[in-house]
Design an enzyme around this catalytic site. Structure first.
Site, mmCIF file in Angstrom:
data_model
loop_
_atom_site.group_PDB
_atom_site.id
_atom_site.type_symbol
_atom_site.label_atom_id
_atom_site.label_comp_id
_atom_site.label_asym_id
_atom_site.label_seq_id
_atom_site.Cartn_x
_atom_site.Cartn_y
_atom_site.Cartn_z
ATOM 1 N N PRO A 1 0.251 -1.164 0.437
ATOM 2 C CG PRO A 1 0.460 -1.074 1.927
ATOM 3 C CD PRO A 1 0.797 -1.723 1.129
ATOM 4 N N GLY A 2 2.243 1.270 0.003
ATOM 5 C CA GLY A 2 3.130 2.680 0.401
ATOM 6 C C GLY A 2 3.510 3.229 1.188
ATOM 7 C CB ALA A 3 4.774 0.942 4.257
ATOM 8 C CD1 TRP A 4 8.649 -0.661 2.625
ATOM 9 C CD2 TRP A 4 10.018 -1.476 1.043
ATOM 10 N NE1 TRP A 4 9.177 -1.987 3.409
ATOM 11 C CE2 TRP A 4 10.284 -3.043 2.623
ATOM 12 C CE3 TRP A 4 11.459 -1.849 0.497
ATOM 13 C CZ2 TRP A 4 11.132 -3.413 2.961
ATOM 14 C CZ3 TRP A 4 12.042 -2.575 0.055
ATOM 15 C CH2 TRP A 4 11.873 -3.459 1.463
ATOM 16 C CG ASP B 1 1.853 -3.168 -6.008
ATOM 17 O OD1 ASP B 1 2.458 -3.475 -4.780
ATOM 18 O OD2 ASP B 1 1.108 -4.026 -6.435
ATOM 19 C CG ASP C 1 4.327 -7.763 -14.072
ATOM 20 O OD1 ASP C 1 5.014 -7.385 -13.235
ATOM 21 O OD2 ASP C 1 3.197 -9.228 -14.560
ATOM 22 C CG ASP D 1 8.352 -5.749 0.760
ATOM 23 O OD1 ASP D 1 8.710 -6.659 1.319
ATOM 24 O OD2 ASP D 1 7.382 -5.116 1.722
ATOM 25 C CE LYS E 1 8.335 -9.898 0.834
ATOM 26 N NZ LYS E 1 7.359 -9.410 1.625
HETATM 27 N N1 SAM Z 1 6.374 -2.474 0.552
HETATM 28 C C1 SAM Z 1 5.434 -2.114 0.884
HETATM 29 C C2 SAM Z 1 4.622 -1.354 1.756
HETATM 30 O O1 SAM Z 1 5.326 -1.075 2.691
HETATM 31 O O2 SAM Z 1 3.441 -0.830 1.561
HETATM 32 C C3 SAM Z 1 4.488 -4.141 0.630
HETATM 33 C C4 SAM Z 1 4.275 -4.602 -0.788
HETATM 34 S S1 SAM Z 1 3.384 -5.796 -0.215
HETATM 35 C C5 SAM Z 1 4.462 -6.975 0.882
HETATM 36 C C6 SAM Z 1 3.809 -7.125 -2.045
HETATM 37 C C7 SAM Z 1 3.642 -6.624 -3.303
HETATM 38 O O3 SAM Z 1 4.230 -6.787 -3.647
HETATM 39 C C8 SAM Z 1 1.890 -6.485 -3.851
HETATM 40 O O4 SAM Z 1 0.935 -5.143 -3.506
HETATM 41 C C9 SAM Z 1 2.241 -6.633 -4.554
HETATM 42 O O5 SAM Z 1 0.301 -6.863 -5.251
HETATM 43 C C10 SAM Z 1 3.135 -6.743 -5.316
HETATM 44 N N2 SAM Z 1 3.426 -7.878 -6.664
HETATM 45 C C11 SAM Z 1 3.927 -9.119 -6.767
HETATM 46 N N3 SAM Z 1 4.412 -9.114 -7.695
HETATM 47 C C12 SAM Z 1 4.501 -7.853 -8.167
HETATM 48 C C13 SAM Z 1 4.288 -7.451 -9.535
HETATM 49 N N4 SAM Z 1 5.406 -8.564 -10.649
HETATM 50 N N5 SAM Z 1 5.094 -6.093 -10.075
HETATM 51 C C14 SAM Z 1 4.228 -5.438 -9.510
HETATM 52 N N6 SAM Z 1 3.892 -5.600 -7.608
HETATM 53 C C15 SAM Z 1 3.881 -6.600 -7.725
#
Ligand code: SAM
Length: 193
Positions: A33-36, A62, A79, A104, A144
């Protein structure tokens, strides 16, 4: 207030290794959701909150929608493994250059540990292609991964193009989870993997 607790992992890593500096351009992969991105906006000074320091840029990507955030450009519903996304990133970055790539990213967990691990490693390998296009020499990447059989493949590929690659496990990451991060620093371009 951060949008998600995951911010504390990046906070810990960045406090120790200072990846994000005022004036830097940072790419946040899997940003929802955007914390990083919130932390990155603050650290690279992308809102110019501190007039004495240079102003950086944060671009978050995302598959999901990311709610707007002051100081960040978001590519929602994109993507990161897609070359169309890479092309858009190049346009958004001044000089088509980033100092830091953060990821992440995580696939939707299937519940099968080995399968999820493989999927995340495969996705993360695409970050190396992205680095080749946008990361400036000397730049860094934090990504990650879930530990497992293929982790060494990702590590090897990172080690071929970064001078310093290490595994980090922030305290904010649950001990019982297999979640780890590769921290890759000192990017050197044009090394054959
Ligand atoms: N770092 C984020 C934060 O602090 O708000 C949390 C990230 S969350 C753990 C992982 C995210 O990776 C998900 O929102 C997911 O939709 C995204 N994701 C997974 N595969 C992806 C891809 N191929 N391209 C872009 N985003 C992707």
């Amino acid at each position: 207030n951060y949008r998600c607790r995951s911010a504390f992992k990046l906070l810990e890593i960045d406090d120790k290794y200072t990846l994000l500096k005022p004036g830097f351009n940072a790419i946040d992969c899997g940003a929802a959701p955007g914390a990083w991105s919130q932390l990155a906006v603050h650290r690279v000074n992308s809102t110019a909150a501190n007039g004495e320091f240079p102003r950086g840029i944060v671009v978050g990507i995302d598959l999901l929608h990311i709610a707007p955030l002051d100081g960040a450009h978001f590519l929602s519903n994109h993507d990161i493994t897609d070359s169309v996304t890479h092309a858009k990133l190049l346009e958004l970055l001044p000089g088509a250059q980033a100092h830091v790539i953060m990821s992440d990213m995580a696939p939707n967990a299937s519940g099968f540990k080995e399968m999820d691990h493989e999927k995340l490693i495969t996705m993360s390998l695409s970050l190396i292609d992205l680095a080749e296009k946008v990361l400036q020499t000397g730049g860094s990447l934090i990504c990650k991964y879930w530990d497992g059989a293929l982790a060494h493949q990702l590590q090897q590929k990172l080690s071929a193009v970064f001078r310093d690659v290490r595994t980090v496990k922030p305290k904010a990451s649950r001990k019982e989870s297999s979640e780890l991060f590769f921290l890759a620093r000192s990017y050197r371009k044009n090394k054959i993997v």
